[in-house]
Design an enzyme around this catalytic site. Structure first.
Site, PDB file in Angstrom:
ATOM      1  N   ASP A  52      -4.192  -1.184   3.258  1.00 51.81           N
ATOM      2  CA  ASP A  52      -2.935  -1.223   4.000  1.00 51.81           C
ATOM      3  C   ASP A  52      -2.814  -2.539   4.759  1.00 51.81           C
ATOM      4  OD1 ASP A  52      -0.663   0.798   4.937  1.00 51.81           O
ATOM      5  OD2 ASP A  52      -1.207  -0.468   6.645  1.00 51.81           O
ATOM      6  N   TYR A  85       3.816  -4.110   0.796  1.00 52.36           N
ATOM      7  CA  TYR A  85       3.451  -5.271   1.615  1.00 52.36           C
ATOM      8  C   TYR A  85       3.915  -4.977   3.034  1.00 52.36           C
ATOM      9  CZ  TYR A  85       2.862  -7.612  -2.945  1.00 52.36           C
ATOM     10  OH  TYR A  85       2.474  -7.957  -4.225  1.00 52.36           O
ATOM     11  N   GLY A  99      -2.589   4.711  -2.025  1.00 50.44           N
ATOM     12  CA  GLY A  99      -1.540   3.928  -1.374  1.00 50.44           C
ATOM     13  C   GLY A  99      -0.705   3.184  -2.397  1.00 50.44           C
ATOM     14  N   HIS A 100      -1.360   2.587  -3.354  1.00 48.17           N
ATOM     15  CA  HIS A 100      -0.711   1.676  -4.299  1.00 48.17           C
ATOM     16  C   HIS A 100       0.332   2.369  -5.183  1.00 48.17           C
ATOM     17  CE1 HIS A 100      -0.400  -1.914  -6.738  1.00 48.17           C
ATOM     18  NE2 HIS A 100      -0.785  -1.293  -7.823  1.00 48.17           N
ATOM     19  N   SER A 109      -7.283   5.736   1.019  1.00 45.77           N
ATOM     20  CA  SER A 109      -7.797   5.737  -0.360  1.00 45.77           C
ATOM     21  C   SER A 109      -8.607   4.467  -0.586  1.00 45.77           C
ATOM     22  CB  SER A 109      -6.650   5.833  -1.367  1.00 45.77           C
ATOM     23  OG  SER A 109      -6.034   7.098  -1.281  1.00 45.77           O
ATOM     24  N   SER A 166      -4.232   3.079   7.719  1.00 48.29           N
ATOM     25  CA  SER A 166      -5.046   4.197   7.233  1.00 48.29           C
ATOM     26  C   SER A 166      -6.288   4.424   8.092  1.00 48.29           C
ATOM     27  CB  SER A 166      -5.440   3.961   5.773  1.00 48.29           C
ATOM     28  OG  SER A 166      -6.009   2.677   5.582  1.00 48.29           O
ATOM     29  N   TYR A 214       9.190  -5.106   0.384  1.00 45.57           N
ATOM     30  CA  TYR A 214       8.397  -4.209  -0.486  1.00 45.57           C
ATOM     31  C   TYR A 214       7.456  -3.393   0.397  1.00 45.57           C
ATOM     32  CZ  TYR A 214       4.861  -3.017  -4.080  1.00 45.57           C
ATOM     33  OH  TYR A 214       3.974  -2.362  -4.903  1.00 45.57           O
TER      34      TYR A 214
HETATM   35  C1  LIG Z   1      -5.830  -8.122  -1.274  1.00 49.66           C
HETATM   36  C2  LIG Z   1      -4.638  -7.263  -1.621  1.00 49.66           C
HETATM   37  C3  LIG Z   1      -3.985  -7.442  -2.835  1.00 49.66           C
HETATM   38  C4  LIG Z   1      -2.880  -6.652  -3.194  1.00 49.66           C
HETATM   39  N1  LIG Z   1      -2.271  -6.851  -4.402  1.00 49.66           N
HETATM   40  C5  LIG Z   1      -1.196  -6.080  -4.747  1.00 49.66           C
HETATM   41  C6  LIG Z   1      -0.543  -6.226  -6.008  1.00 49.66           C
HETATM   42  O1  LIG Z   1      -0.939  -7.044  -6.843  1.00 49.66           O
HETATM   43  N2  LIG Z   1       0.534  -5.446  -6.275  1.00 49.66           N
HETATM   44  C7  LIG Z   1       0.993  -4.520  -5.394  1.00 49.66           C
HETATM   45  O2  LIG Z   1       1.956  -3.830  -5.695  1.00 49.66           O
HETATM   46  N3  LIG Z   1       0.380  -4.338  -4.198  1.00 49.66           N
HETATM   47  C8  LIG Z   1      -0.692  -5.096  -3.866  1.00 49.66           C
HETATM   48  N4  LIG Z   1      -1.299  -4.907  -2.647  1.00 49.66           N
HETATM   49  C9  LIG Z   1      -0.726  -3.946  -1.697  1.00 49.66           C
HETATM   50  C10 LIG Z   1      -1.229  -2.535  -1.965  1.00 49.66           C
HETATM   51  O3  LIG Z   1      -0.512  -1.980  -3.049  1.00 49.66           O
HETATM   52  C11 LIG Z   1      -0.994  -1.667  -0.732  1.00 49.66           C
HETATM   53  O4  LIG Z   1      -1.658  -2.229   0.376  1.00 49.66           O
HETATM   54  C12 LIG Z   1      -1.443  -0.224  -0.961  1.00 49.66           C
HETATM   55  O5  LIG Z   1      -0.757   0.639  -0.103  1.00 49.66           O
HETATM   56  C13 LIG Z   1      -2.925  -0.080  -0.775  1.00 49.66           C
HETATM   57  O6  LIG Z   1      -3.345   1.206  -1.088  1.00 49.66           O
HETATM   58  P1  LIG Z   1      -4.789   1.700  -0.576  1.00 49.66           P
HETATM   59  O7  LIG Z   1      -4.963   3.085  -0.991  1.00 49.66           O
HETATM   60  O8  LIG Z   1      -5.813   0.686  -0.951  1.00 49.66           O
HETATM   61  O9  LIG Z   1      -4.621   1.538   1.006  1.00 49.66           O
HETATM   62  P2  LIG Z   1      -4.877   2.509   2.241  1.00 49.66           P
HETATM   63  O10 LIG Z   1      -5.076   1.581   3.401  1.00 49.66           O
HETATM   64  O11 LIG Z   1      -5.935   3.485   1.962  1.00 49.66           O
HETATM   65  O12 LIG Z   1      -3.491   3.255   2.375  1.00 49.66           O
HETATM   66  C14 LIG Z   1      -2.236   2.618   2.480  1.00 49.66           C
HETATM   67  C15 LIG Z   1      -1.224   3.573   3.087  1.00 49.66           C
HETATM   68  O13 LIG Z   1      -1.080   4.716   2.244  1.00 49.66           O
HETATM   69  C16 LIG Z   1      -1.560   5.885   2.897  1.00 49.66           C
HETATM   70  N5  LIG Z   1      -2.390   6.596   1.918  1.00 49.66           N
HETATM   71  C17 LIG Z   1      -3.479   6.116   1.261  1.00 49.66           C
HETATM   72  N6  LIG Z   1      -3.945   7.022   0.412  1.00 49.66           N
HETATM   73  C18 LIG Z   1      -3.161   8.107   0.530  1.00 49.66           C
HETATM   74  C19 LIG Z   1      -3.166   9.370  -0.093  1.00 49.66           C
HETATM   75  N7  LIG Z   1      -4.075   9.677  -1.003  1.00 49.66           N
HETATM   76  N8  LIG Z   1      -2.223  10.262   0.272  1.00 49.66           N
HETATM   77  C20 LIG Z   1      -1.302   9.943   1.218  1.00 49.66           C
HETATM   78  N9  LIG Z   1      -1.242   8.759   1.828  1.00 49.66           N
HETATM   79  C21 LIG Z   1      -2.171   7.844   1.499  1.00 49.66           C
HETATM   80  C22 LIG Z   1      -2.351   5.394   4.078  1.00 49.66           C
HETATM   81  O14 LIG Z   1      -2.405   6.353   5.116  1.00 49.66           O
HETATM   82  C23 LIG Z   1      -1.614   4.136   4.441  1.00 49.66           C
HETATM   83  O15 LIG Z   1      -0.449   4.445   5.154  1.00 49.66           O
HETATM   84  C24 LIG Z   1      -2.419  -5.671  -2.293  1.00 49.66           C
HETATM   85  C25 LIG Z   1      -3.092  -5.485  -1.083  1.00 49.66           C
HETATM   86  C26 LIG Z   1      -4.183  -6.264  -0.728  1.00 49.66           C
HETATM   87  C27 LIG Z   1      -4.870  -6.070   0.590  1.00 49.66           C
END
Ligand SMILES: Cc1cc2nc3c(=O)[nH]c(=O)nc-3n(C[C@H](O)[C@H](O)[C@H](O)COP(=O)(O)OP(=O)(O)OC[C@H]3O[C@@H](n4cnc5c(N)ncnc54)[C@H](O)[C@@H]3O)c2cc1C
Ligand SMILES: *[C@@H]1O[C@H](CO)[C@@H](O)[C@H](O)[C@H]1NC(C)=O
Ligand SMILES: *[C@@H]1O[C@H](CO)[C@@H](O)[C@H](O)[C@H]1NC(C)=O
Length: 535
Positions: free
Chosen positions: A110, A479, A185-186, A106, A115, A476
């Site tokens: 990660d 993370y 992911g979040h 998304s 991902s 968590y």
């Molecule tokens: C710079 C930074 C700051 C952050 N700050 C915070 C914060 O303030 N609070 C907090 O709680 N977290 C924070 N995070 C962590 C963040 O919540 C996680 O990394 C989250 O999983 C990211 O989601 P994404 O969709 O961007 O990642 P992606 O890399 O796209 O996905 C993360 C994981 O979820 C899976 N996934 C993604 N989308 C889907 C979907 N639609 N359906 C099924 N599986 C899916 C992926 O396969 C992978 O395993 C931060 C991360 C970073 C890098």
């Protein structure tokens, strides 16, 4: 005939790209392309290795260069850029027919790059997989009364905040601080931020969801059932299906909030203040959010020190905040000059270090990061106290090599203590004073430099053991930390070996998650290095 031409080009580059993968992989990818193209008639949604579009899509949202540099990290054999929910369904059906794994992406944030990369040591060499990028599925639509919204999982936190802020300054949604995080992911992993003490996690405020299951069916809450809906609120979606949209509950806030940073070094009694904060921050008025950012720094005369930033806001006006702060944390010495009144949307820029920039900054996805990072997490149930903090500071000052480590302490309490540990899959509730994130970022690309930084983070984590929660030492899930353990035997991973890391993330909920997995995806189609295996 016209449609065949790009397809032929696609095929030839597939064969080139997969020439190291053995005959099987190339054939699987071809089968997938054929199936997907028949179903969707849009070969332009597919990108294959060694093409310009592949690199630009692959690098479009990744955050952690470490994942791409690792010799152990396999890259996808094909990237699907879905722009409709039906593309997601076709990807699942065709991946199954071709016996290919899917990694959904998304926002690409990660922590371990799961991902868009897969560990060869886990998948058994060069097992090919698909990255399904859903960043184009990013629509946000509000109900007429502005009490709820349907948001597609490819939208970012920043896009959501911007959309809400433009609708009304008196509305918000509790989610994380970094605006480029993807909702997919979040939200599924929890979602901790400045509104957590007042309103709970993002996942606590999800009312409905649409996911595509292993059969390629599009299911809402009613159709997926309460168990699966429970699991994807805190345990991630990656092991259960593909989340395409969430229905969220908007929350009401005052149209003016007040932000402040108070910065103190060791000479300014930073240790005493943090020790006090540990005892009281979880009990503050839920309108007051004070987090602690600790990093190695220098005093004005060059002596090493620790700089503490009390990075904070109050849901209300400055005058009110000053009264509350004087009552609850007089030691901080907060003054009117430290405080700035803003809209909630502007406060989210402040927390991201972008105070004063236009709110449109949140629409920028900031692709292609040139740095690597490693994160880890802990939960604290008993105050560490001044003596322990001093030891931790000393460790950090000694470790401050090229890129110092950062500790971020986020207070719990409030709403987080009112929600039961098994209400949703996220289990870290009452009894936790705060959460610690350890974070280190660097720019070097050599393997030796990467290993050196990872080593420091492992040492820090070992050093912290006596000060944080134990049995299990909680972590968590958002993370994500591969050092906690992984599904070493691939799809055959046993429930008992996965418990080692699974109970750190999910505590008592791990068992139920495995039971949900057994029903929702008994064949373990949705799988990664840290997905919950069937029971
Ligand atoms: C710079 C930074 C700051 C952050 N700050 C915070 C914060 O303030 N609070 C907090 O709680 N977290 C924070 N995070 C962590 C963040 O919540 C996680 O990394 C989250 O999983 C990211 O989601 P994404 O969709 O961007 O990642 P992606 O890399 O796209 O996905 C993360 C994981 O979820 C899976 N996934 C993604 N989308 C889907 C979907 N639609 N359906 C099924 N599986 C899916 C992926 O396969 C992978 O395993 C931060 C991360 C970073 C890098
Ligand atoms: C440092 O702060 C703590 C907590 O507020 C306080 O008890 C202590 O007296 C302070 N020490 C000094 C030297 O100011
Ligand atoms: C990485 O990118 C940032 C921001 O664009 C830039 O300031 C920095 O110099 C870059 N670092 C390296 C090592 O390329």
């Amino acid at each position: 005939m016209l449609r065949l031409l790009p397809l032929l080009l696609l095929f030839s580059s597939t064969l080139r790209a997969c020439s190291g993968d053995g005959a099987g992989a190339g054939t699987q990818v071809q089968l997938f392309i054929q199936c997907f193209t028949n179903a969707v008639h849009a070969p332009n949604l597919l990108a294959l290795p060694n093409t310009a579009s592949f690199n630009s899509v692959l690098l479009s949202t990744f955050q952690n260069q470490r994942s791409l540099l690792s010799p152990d990290a396999a890259k996808p054999s094909v990237i699907v850029s879905a722009s409709r929910e039906s593309h997601v369904q076709a990807t699942v059906s065709c991946a199954r027919a071709a016996n290919l794994d899917i990694r959904t992406r998304s926002g690409g944030h990660d922590y371990e790059g799961m991902s868009y990369t897969a560990a060869r040591s886990v998948t058994g060499g060069n097992a090919p997989f698909i990255t399904l990028d859903i960043s184009a599925l990013r629509s946000i639509s509000f109900d007429a009364a502005l009490t709820t919204a349907w948001v597609q999982a490819g939208a970012t936190v920043g896009e959501l905040y911007y959309a809400i802020g433009k609708k009304s300054a008196a509305l918000a949604f509790p989610a994380g601080i970094c605006p480029t995080i993807g909702l997919g992911g979040h939200f599924s992993g929890g979602g901790i931020g400045t509104l957590t003490r007042k309103f709970g996690l993002s996942a606590d405020n999800i009312l409905d969801a649409r996911i595509v299951d292993a059969q390629g069916r599009l299911l809402d809450r009613k159709a997926m059932g309460e168990d699966l809906f429970w699991a994807i609120r805190g345990a991630g979606s990656a092991g259960f299906g593909i989340a395409v949209a969430f229905k969220i509950r908007l929350v009401s806030i005052p149209p003016v909030v007040t932000t402040f940073n108070v910065v103190r070094t060791l000479r300014q009694n930073a240790t005493g203040l943090v020790a006090r904060w540990e005892e009281i921050a979880h009990e503050f008025d839920t309108n007051l959010f004070v987090r602690v950012i600790a990093q190695a720094s220098k005093e004005s005369d060059g002596t090493g020190t620790i700089q503490i930033t009390f990075n904070s806001f109050y849901l209300g006006r400055r005058e009110e905040l000053l009264a509350v702060a004087l009552r609850s944390f007089p030691e901080l010495g907060l003054t009117a000059a430290d405080c700035t009144e803003r809209s909630w949307l502007e406060s989210t820029l402040f927390f991201n270090g972008d105070a004063g920039k236009p709110t449109e900054t949140f629409l920028d996805r900031k692709p292609a990061s040139n740095s690597s990072f490693k994160g880890k997490s802990d939960f604290v149930k008993v105050p560490i106290g001044g003596g322990g903090l001093e030891k931790i500071w000393r460790f950090m000052m000694e470790a401050a090599i090229e890129e110092p480590m950062v500790l971020i302490l986020e207070p719990f309490g409030g709403k987080m203590s009112e929600i039961g540990e098994d209400a949703i899959a996220f289990p870290h509730r009452k009894g936790n004073l705060y959460n610690i994130q350890y974070f280190m970022r660097w720019f070097e690309t050599e393997e030796a430099a990467i290993q050196k930084h990872l080593e420091w983070m492992r040492k820090l984590y070992a050093f912290m053991a006596p000060y944080v929660s134990g049995e299990p030492r909680a972590a968590y899930y958002n993370y994500k930390d591969i050092d906690l353990g992984r599904n070493a035997e691939g799809k055959g991973t046993s429930f008992s070996s996965a418990r080692v890391w699974g109970e750190k993330y999910f505590k008592g909920n791990f068992k139920r998650l495995a039971a949900v997995k057994s029903k929702a995806d008994p064949g373990n189609f949705f799988w990664n290095e840290q997905s919950v295996p069937p029971q």
